[in-house]
Design an enzyme around this catalytic site. Sequence first.
Site, PDB file in Angstrom:
ATOM      1  N   ARG A 129     -39.954 -24.097 -43.727  1.00 48.96           N
ATOM      2  CA  ARG A 129     -40.750 -25.270 -45.032  1.00 48.96           C
ATOM      3  C   ARG A 129     -41.311 -26.646 -44.308  1.00 48.96           C
ATOM      4  NH1 ARG A 129     -34.455 -27.213 -46.479  1.00 48.96           N
ATOM      5  NH2 ARG A 129     -34.137 -26.662 -44.910  1.00 48.96           N
ATOM      6  N   HIS A 179     -29.336  -6.345 -32.006  1.00 47.53           N
ATOM      7  CA  HIS A 179     -29.922  -5.407 -30.372  1.00 47.53           C
ATOM      8  C   HIS A 179     -29.498  -5.189 -29.429  1.00 47.53           C
ATOM      9  CE1 HIS A 179     -28.633  -9.613 -29.149  1.00 47.53           C
ATOM     10  NE2 HIS A 179     -29.321  -9.636 -27.834  1.00 47.53           N
ATOM     11  N   LYS A 196     -31.338  -1.964 -26.064  1.00 52.70           N
ATOM     12  CA  LYS A 196     -31.176  -2.970 -24.728  1.00 52.70           C
ATOM     13  C   LYS A 196     -31.676  -1.078 -23.772  1.00 52.70           C
ATOM     14  CE  LYS A 196     -28.335  -6.042 -24.599  1.00 52.70           C
ATOM     15  NZ  LYS A 196     -29.373  -7.515 -24.093  1.00 52.70           N
ATOM     16  N   HIS A 211     -22.265  -6.156 -31.678  1.00 49.72           N
ATOM     17  CA  HIS A 211     -22.514  -5.871 -30.230  1.00 49.72           C
ATOM     18  C   HIS A 211     -21.524  -5.067 -29.393  1.00 49.72           C
ATOM     19  CE1 HIS A 211     -25.810  -8.599 -30.932  1.00 49.72           C
ATOM     20  NE2 HIS A 211     -25.270  -9.918 -30.734  1.00 49.72           N
ATOM     21  N   LYS A 213     -18.018 -16.809 -23.671  1.00 48.18           N
ATOM     22  CA  LYS A 213     -18.866 -17.520 -23.506  1.00 48.18           C
ATOM     23  C   LYS A 213     -18.892 -18.758 -22.027  1.00 48.18           C
ATOM     24  CE  LYS A 213     -22.086 -18.175 -26.894  1.00 48.18           C
ATOM     25  NZ  LYS A 213     -23.050 -17.260 -26.983  1.00 48.18           N
TER      26      LYS A 213
HETATM   27  C1  BG6 Z   1     -26.360 -12.921 -29.600  1.00 52.44           C
HETATM   28  C2  BG6 Z   1     -25.216 -13.751 -29.931  1.00 52.44           C
HETATM   29  O1  BG6 Z   1     -26.073 -11.284 -30.428  1.00 52.44           O
HETATM   30  O2  BG6 Z   1     -26.179 -12.537 -28.766  1.00 52.44           O
HETATM   31  C3  BG6 Z   1     -26.058 -14.322 -28.799  1.00 52.44           C
HETATM   32  O3  BG6 Z   1     -25.709 -14.191 -31.544  1.00 52.44           O
HETATM   33  C4  BG6 Z   1     -25.694 -14.237 -27.245  1.00 52.44           C
HETATM   34  O4  BG6 Z   1     -23.969 -16.235 -29.189  1.00 52.44           O
HETATM   35  C5  BG6 Z   1     -26.136 -12.782 -27.602  1.00 52.44           C
HETATM   36  O5  BG6 Z   1     -25.874 -14.600 -26.781  1.00 52.44           O
HETATM   37  C6  BG6 Z   1     -26.054 -12.244 -26.254  1.00 52.44           C
HETATM   38  O6  BG6 Z   1     -27.394 -11.238 -26.058  1.00 52.44           O
HETATM   39  P1  BG6 Z   1     -28.285 -10.609 -24.967  1.00 52.44           P
HETATM   40  O7  BG6 Z   1     -29.481  -9.678 -24.874  1.00 52.44           O
HETATM   41  O8  BG6 Z   1     -28.180 -12.167 -24.041  1.00 52.44           O
HETATM   42  O9  BG6 Z   1     -26.443 -10.293 -24.047  1.00 52.44           O
END
Ligand code: BG6
Length: 491
Positions: free
Chosen positions: A43, A172, A176, A234, A334
């Site tokens: 934006r 993601h 890895k 994940h 966390k």
């Molecule tokens: C993300 C989460 O998908 O993955 C984050 O939203 C998290 O909260 C992150 O920190 C962790 O990814 P990685 O690759 O650092 O283990």
Amino acid sequence: MSFDLVLFGGTGDLAWRKLMPALFQAFRHGSLPEGGRIIGVARDDLSDDAYRELIQSRFEAVEGAKRPTAEEFKEFASLLHYLRMDLSKPEDYARLADLLKSRGAGTIVMYLATAPALFTQVVQQVAAAGLNGAQTRVVLEKPLGHDLASNRQINQAVREVLAEHQIFRIDHYLGKPSVQNLFAMRFGNALFEPIWRREHISNIQITIAEDLGVEKRGAFYDKTGALRDMVQNHALQLVCAIGMEPPINEHADAIRDEKLKVLRSLKPWTSETIPLHAIRGQYGAGTAYGKRVGGYRDEPGIDPESRTETFVALRTEIANWRWAGVPLYIRTGKRLASRDARIEVNFRPTPHAIFRSPPNAVNKLVINLQPKDGLELHMLAQAQNDRQRNGSSSRRLGPQLAPVQLDLDFDKRFGIERVGAYERLLLDVIDGRLNLFVRSDEQEEAWRWVEPLIDSWSADGEPRSYAAGTWGPSASSAMIARDNNSWSEEQ
Ligand code: BG6
């Protein structure tokens, strides 16, 4: 083939933290196809040059080898463009269409790095502007929705205007290198398959621990929590990679079909199992990196009475012939004791002991995901000097065995500069490779499985508190101890 990559959320956190660095690395490694454009959309009122300067200023804060040299950035910056858009306005999509048509790229990637609440609106508007042709691919970031119903709604809206092969739901973790290696270990070697089952494996533990807190993402995280942020996607994708049957080939649907079966086999939650086998926690004040840190509720953007969980530990089972009766433990959180993601496969003890072994010593395969990337095989061996040290009396009791391990460090073996997760996945989108992306039915099944926990936790109770810098609430250790097992740091 030429490509245009449109980055919705082009000035946002994800664009900066993950996507731009990944695109730059792909560019540096020479793997980004020639003649592409990266079009940031947001934006803010910015020119192309102002956007380039913004990205450059962010890169200047990068330490070490990942920072571009001035020369490199100049070349990379020539790919960067910017378009100011209000995502609710059809006329702004018309301007985007003009910009894309001016080029006629072979592949158009629309990366939705925005709040999931905007996904439906954006894809509908993209289609209304005629931008959903065969050359278009849409990337959707997780979490896709906040429960099963909202996930289905987004998937349905997207599928109304795009074919499934145009939709790239990103997780993601699948990109890895360590997760790639898990597939390679299981399906590129015949060694493990015969023992990869209930007869030989006593339990499996998946840990995804982070030492960071919620950083600047408090407002997002407080609505999300660890279950939706990490477990639904994940952690369950790791469960699939560990538990799936060998796919018949490496094509996307062959892999996704097998992953789906694992998700469908997970033991459903009941009102009896939830209190026993699903532990949630929230960090309080404690220590991180040797310094005192505040608790979750003191972080910016967090409701001071928040009940959002920052830690989850679960005990479940894949209820099928291969895995029935094998406890599968998952934990993530966390502000834990360290950044550490690994999968531990614990094997059954020997059926008959003829040696003296240290207590709890079993064979164990550890798949290290991060920060180390590699495999460790824990075994028992006879120390050379056993006889002298223990004298002749120990001979009568049988030799004492000592724990040893075979250690394969992929960073050392293949070099630390391997392709990162986002880099790999972005290149896959541009190439149209879907293997490492999640199909809608997998995603729905994962939401279906976590939903009873979401419902139960939102209905009542509070997460248990744990001190920052520890391994989560003690209830997590108590849960696994009821099976006579323990988390690896307690062994
Ligand atoms: C993300 C989460 O998908 O993955 C984050 O939203 C998290 O909260 C992150 O920190 C962790 O990814 P990685 O690759 O650092 O283990």
